[in-house]
Design a protein around this motif. Structure first.
Motif, PDB file in Angstrom:
ATOM      1  N   ILE A  88       0.706  -1.141   0.015  1.00  0.00           N
ATOM      2  CA  ILE A  88      -0.035  -0.024   0.007  1.00  0.00           C
ATOM      3  C   ILE A  88       0.975   1.106   0.006  1.00  0.00           C
ATOM      4  CG2 ILE A  88      -0.100  -0.163   2.558  1.00  0.00           C
ATOM      5  CD1 ILE A  88      -2.798   1.132   2.410  1.00  0.00           C
ATOM      6  N   ASP A  89       0.524   2.237  -0.608  1.00  0.00           N
ATOM      7  CA  ASP A  89       1.446   3.390  -0.869  1.00  0.00           C
ATOM      8  C   ASP A  89       1.374   4.211   0.495  1.00  0.00           C
ATOM      9  OD1 ASP A  89      -0.539   5.366  -1.510  1.00  0.00           O
ATOM     10  OD2 ASP A  89      -0.424   4.644  -3.428  1.00  0.00           O
ATOM     11  N   GLY A  90       2.061   5.083   0.732  1.00  0.00           N
ATOM     12  CA  GLY A  90       2.138   6.005   1.986  1.00  0.00           C
ATOM     13  C   GLY A  90       0.979   6.926   1.871  1.00  0.00           C
ATOM     14  N   LYS A  91       0.464   7.348   0.528  1.00  0.00           N
ATOM     15  CA  LYS A  91      -0.671   8.267   0.784  1.00  0.00           C
ATOM     16  C   LYS A  91      -1.771   7.487   1.115  1.00  0.00           C
ATOM     17  CE  LYS A  91       1.510  11.898  -0.741  1.00  0.00           C
ATOM     18  NZ  LYS A  91       1.855  13.097   0.167  1.00  0.00           N
ATOM     19  N   GLY A  92      -2.082   6.370   0.870  1.00  0.00           N
ATOM     20  CA  GLY A  92      -3.104   5.396   1.129  1.00  0.00           C
ATOM     21  C   GLY A  92      -3.111   5.326   2.739  1.00  0.00           C
ATOM     22  N   VAL A  93      -2.029   5.288   3.435  1.00  0.00           N
ATOM     23  CA  VAL A  93      -1.819   4.922   4.694  1.00  0.00           C
ATOM     24  C   VAL A  93      -2.377   6.403   5.308  1.00  0.00           C
ATOM     25  CG1 VAL A  93      -0.594   4.637   6.837  1.00  0.00           C
ATOM     26  CG2 VAL A  93      -0.232   3.176   4.775  1.00  0.00           C
ATOM     27  N   GLU A  94      -1.982   7.553   5.011  1.00  0.00           N
ATOM     28  CA  GLU A  94      -2.448   8.594   5.199  1.00  0.00           C
ATOM     29  C   GLU A  94      -3.821   8.898   5.063  1.00  0.00           C
ATOM     30  OE1 GLU A  94      -0.478  12.090   3.437  1.00  0.00           O
ATOM     31  OE2 GLU A  94       1.721  11.083   3.723  1.00  0.00           O
ATOM     32  N   SER A  95      -4.566   8.242   3.947  1.00  0.00           N
ATOM     33  CA  SER A  95      -5.949   8.556   3.930  1.00  0.00           C
ATOM     34  C   SER A  95      -6.730   7.735   4.948  1.00  0.00           C
ATOM     35  CB  SER A  95      -6.326   7.853   2.635  1.00  0.00           C
ATOM     36  OG  SER A  95      -5.881   8.747   1.372  1.00  0.00           O
ATOM     37  N   LEU A  96      -6.068   6.367   5.179  1.00  0.00           N
ATOM     38  CA  LEU A  96      -6.882   5.546   6.196  1.00  0.00           C
ATOM     39  C   LEU A  96      -6.580   6.538   7.762  1.00  0.00           C
ATOM     40  CD1 LEU A  96      -5.471   2.012   5.379  1.00  0.00           C
ATOM     41  CD2 LEU A  96      -7.835   3.270   4.840  1.00  0.00           C
ATOM     42  N   ARG A  97      -5.628   7.051   7.929  1.00  0.00           N
ATOM     43  CA  ARG A  97      -5.226   7.819   9.195  1.00  0.00           C
ATOM     44  C   ARG A  97      -6.127   9.200   9.234  1.00  0.00           C
ATOM     45  NH1 ARG A  97       0.362   9.681   9.349  1.00  0.00           N
ATOM     46  NH2 ARG A  97      -0.220  11.176   7.781  1.00  0.00           N
ATOM     47  N   ASP A  98      -6.598   9.482   8.220  1.00  0.00           N
ATOM     48  CA  ASP A  98      -7.450  10.887   8.164  1.00  0.00           C
ATOM     49  C   ASP A  98      -8.942  10.294   8.284  1.00  0.00           C
ATOM     50  OD1 ASP A  98      -5.263  12.513   7.446  1.00  0.00           O
ATOM     51  OD2 ASP A  98      -5.798  12.494   5.271  1.00  0.00           O
ATOM     52  N   ALA A  99      -9.230   9.149   7.801  1.00  0.00           N
ATOM     53  CA  ALA A  99     -10.533   8.731   8.005  1.00  0.00           C
ATOM     54  C   ALA A  99     -10.996   8.340   9.238  1.00  0.00           C
ATOM     55  CB  ALA A  99     -10.759   7.769   6.961  1.00  0.00           C
ATOM     56  N   ILE A 100      -9.963   7.667   9.990  1.00  0.00           N
ATOM     57  CA  ILE A 100     -10.165   7.119  11.219  1.00  0.00           C
ATOM     58  C   ILE A 100     -10.375   8.260  12.380  1.00  0.00           C
ATOM     59  CG2 ILE A 100      -7.716   6.339  12.176  1.00  0.00           C
ATOM     60  CD1 ILE A 100      -8.999   3.927  12.755  1.00  0.00           C
ATOM     61  N   ARG A 101      -9.381   9.354  11.902  1.00  0.00           N
ATOM     62  CA  ARG A 101      -9.349  10.375  12.890  1.00  0.00           C
ATOM     63  C   ARG A 101     -10.545  11.433  13.012  1.00  0.00           C
ATOM     64  NH1 ARG A 101      -2.821  11.783  13.345  1.00  0.00           N
ATOM     65  NH2 ARG A 101      -2.414   9.459  14.068  1.00  0.00           N
ATOM     66  N   ALA A 102     -11.334  11.354  11.705  1.00  0.00           N
ATOM     67  CA  ALA A 102     -12.337  12.252  11.394  1.00  0.00           C
ATOM     68  C   ALA A 102     -13.687  11.761  11.900  1.00  0.00           C
ATOM     69  CB  ALA A 102     -12.571  12.474   9.795  1.00  0.00           C
ATOM     70  N   ASP A 103     -13.629  10.150  12.348  1.00  0.00           N
ATOM     71  CA  ASP A 103     -14.749   9.575  12.885  1.00  0.00           C
ATOM     72  C   ASP A 103     -14.388   8.650  14.051  1.00  0.00           C
ATOM     73  OD1 ASP A 103     -17.111   8.182  13.321  1.00  0.00           O
ATOM     74  OD2 ASP A 103     -17.548   8.051  11.080  1.00  0.00           O
ATOM     75  N   SER A 104     -14.856   9.510  14.867  1.00  0.00           N
ATOM     76  CA  SER A 104     -14.531   8.553  16.460  1.00  0.00           C
ATOM     77  C   SER A 104     -14.914   7.302  16.332  1.00  0.00           C
ATOM     78  CB  SER A 104     -14.425   9.410  17.555  1.00  0.00           C
ATOM     79  OG  SER A 104     -15.846   9.981  17.547  1.00  0.00           O
ATOM     80  N   SER A 105     -16.144   6.985  15.675  1.00  0.00           N
ATOM     81  CA  SER A 105     -17.055   5.892  15.992  1.00  0.00           C
ATOM     82  C   SER A 105     -15.992   4.464  15.251  1.00  0.00           C
ATOM     83  CB  SER A 105     -18.275   5.867  15.068  1.00  0.00           C
ATOM     84  OG  SER A 105     -18.161   5.938  13.826  1.00  0.00           O
ATOM     85  N   ILE A 106     -15.021   4.993  14.407  1.00  0.00           N
ATOM     86  CA  ILE A 106     -14.453   3.977  13.763  1.00  0.00           C
ATOM     87  C   ILE A 106     -13.454   3.286  14.560  1.00  0.00           C
ATOM     88  CG2 ILE A 106     -13.186   3.160  11.516  1.00  0.00           C
ATOM     89  CD1 ILE A 106     -14.650   5.139  10.037  1.00  0.00           C
ATOM     90  N   GLY A 107     -13.090   2.166  14.829  1.00  0.00           N
ATOM     91  CA  GLY A 107     -12.217   1.416  15.488  1.00  0.00           C
ATOM     92  C   GLY A 107     -11.107   0.769  14.853  1.00  0.00           C
ATOM     93  N   ILE A 108     -11.541   0.276  13.701  1.00  0.00           N
ATOM     94  CA  ILE A 108     -10.610  -0.448  12.801  1.00  0.00           C
ATOM     95  C   ILE A 108     -11.124   0.161  11.038  1.00  0.00           C
ATOM     96  CG2 ILE A 108      -9.917  -2.514  11.446  1.00  0.00           C
ATOM     97  CD1 ILE A 108     -10.198  -3.900  14.204  1.00  0.00           C
ATOM     98  N   ILE A 109     -10.283   0.483  10.413  1.00  0.00           N
ATOM     99  CA  ILE A 109     -10.650   0.830   8.913  1.00  0.00           C
ATOM    100  C   ILE A 109      -9.521   0.019   8.153  1.00  0.00           C
ATOM    101  CG2 ILE A 109      -9.253   2.640   8.946  1.00  0.00           C
ATOM    102  CD1 ILE A 109     -11.593   3.974   7.023  1.00  0.00           C
ATOM    103  N   ALA A 110     -10.064  -0.605   7.078  1.00  0.00           N
ATOM    104  CA  ALA A 110      -8.995  -1.357   6.255  1.00  0.00           C
ATOM    105  C   ALA A 110      -9.375  -1.031   4.821  1.00  0.00           C
ATOM    106  CB  ALA A 110      -9.341  -2.926   6.213  1.00  0.00           C
TER     107      ALA A 110
END
Length: 312
Positions: A88-110
């Motif tokens: 997975i490229d680094g930008k993809g990891v950044e996107s996952l990080r942004d998504a999980i920090r924007a929604d506190s209801s998400i515990g795991i995102i893949a």
């Protein structure tokens, strides 16, 4: 970012180089006593700055123990698990990080994990209880993909890979865990050498009140089972045995439900093995490949009936 390696010399460099396109990603690699030159390569990658922390274990104590050691050593807020044969490229990891920090209801995102055109299912779905297992192996999940009641053990790429989905588990080959979820549920279970710990961890995250999500907005690739196929032997059946063990332990299955689970699981896999053997008869040029697939399904099917393996 936690990566566990074992004889991963052919995969790990490309995987880590993909990550270098992102920012703020701490890479922790734990090697489980590789013997193929992986450790020498890892030391070189560490020197080149592709690895922030490198742990060379003197013994192979299993996947979960290595992940937990990596988590303890990490100084990052969240945790992203990645197999060495996944990319997975680094930008993809950044996107996952942004998504999980924007929604506190998400515990795991893949991310949506792609394993090639021959893999029809996603690395996500429902827990391996009787009904999802039944709908998956009988074909009901494939026949009625839009009916949530019929969704099975795995979701199908063709029908469910376009939209963000709430699921009950995602594969540990590539998953992002929020800081809050890690603090709430703790580390991975070390009950199993490998396999089973991802679905058990996802279940704990769900029970703690968080969501488990898979998103097609970010994609990863995974050379599914490559290291396991090389290992052979008992390791090659751990997926089946540990899934059964997890089901019995987590859901308190008594003798009747254990037997029903085994029958559904084994019958489903044997039927797939027979299909591959028939295909081999029709296409002699691919007979060896199809026979290999059939034998693999048969090993999975019979392993849950092994004497003394009662899932308790």
């Amino acid at each position: 970012m936690i990566v566990v390696t074992y004889n991963s010399r052919n995969d790990i460099e490309a995987s880590l180089e993909q990550l270098s396109t992102g920012e703020g990603i701490e890479v922790v690699v734990v090697d489980n006593a590789s013997s193929d030159g992986t450790q020498v390569l890892l030391q070189d990658l560490h020197g080149r700055g592709l690895i922030d922390q490198l742990v060379l274990s003197p013994s192979n104590d299993g996947f979960a123990k290595a992940v937990n050691e990596g988590i303890r050593r990490s100084v990052g807020r969240d945790i992203f698990l990645l197999n060495p044969d996944a990319q997975i490229d680094g930008k993809g990891v950044e996107s996952l990080r942004d998504a999980i920090r924007a929604d506190s209801s998400i515990g795991i995102i893949a991310p949506l994990v792609e394993s090639g055109p021959t893999v029809a299912v996603m690395a996500a779905g429902r827990q391996p209880t009787l009904w999802p297992l039944f709908t998956h192996f009988t074909g009901l999940a494939r026949a009625f993909p839009r009916w949530k009641l019929m969704r099975g053990r795995h979701l199908f790429m063709r029908h469910h890979s376009r939209d963000r989905q709430d699921v009950e588990w995602v594969s540990g080959c590539a998953l992002y865990v929020s800081e809050r979820a890690v603090k709430e549920v703790g580390l991975l279970s070390e009950r199993w050498f490998m396999y089973g710990e991802d679905i058990e961890f996802a279940h704990r995250v769900l029970k703690a009140g968080f969501r488990v999500v898979v998103t097609p907005e970010v994609k990863a690739t995974h050379l599914i089972g490559s290291s396991v196929n090389k290992a052979g032997g008992r390791v090659s059946t751990m997926w089946a045995e540990n899934t059964y063990d997890y089901y019995v332990r987590e859901f308190g299955a008594g003798p009747v439900r254990r037997t029903i689970w085994r029958i559904i699981f084994s019958a489903g896999l044997v039927s797939r093995a027979l299909l591959f053997r028939v295909r081999g008869l029709r296409k002699p040029e691919l007979r060896g490949e199809y026979r290999g697939r059939a034998e693999r399904f048969e090993r999975f099917a019979w392993s849950v009936w092994r004497k003394g393996h009662d899932g308790v």
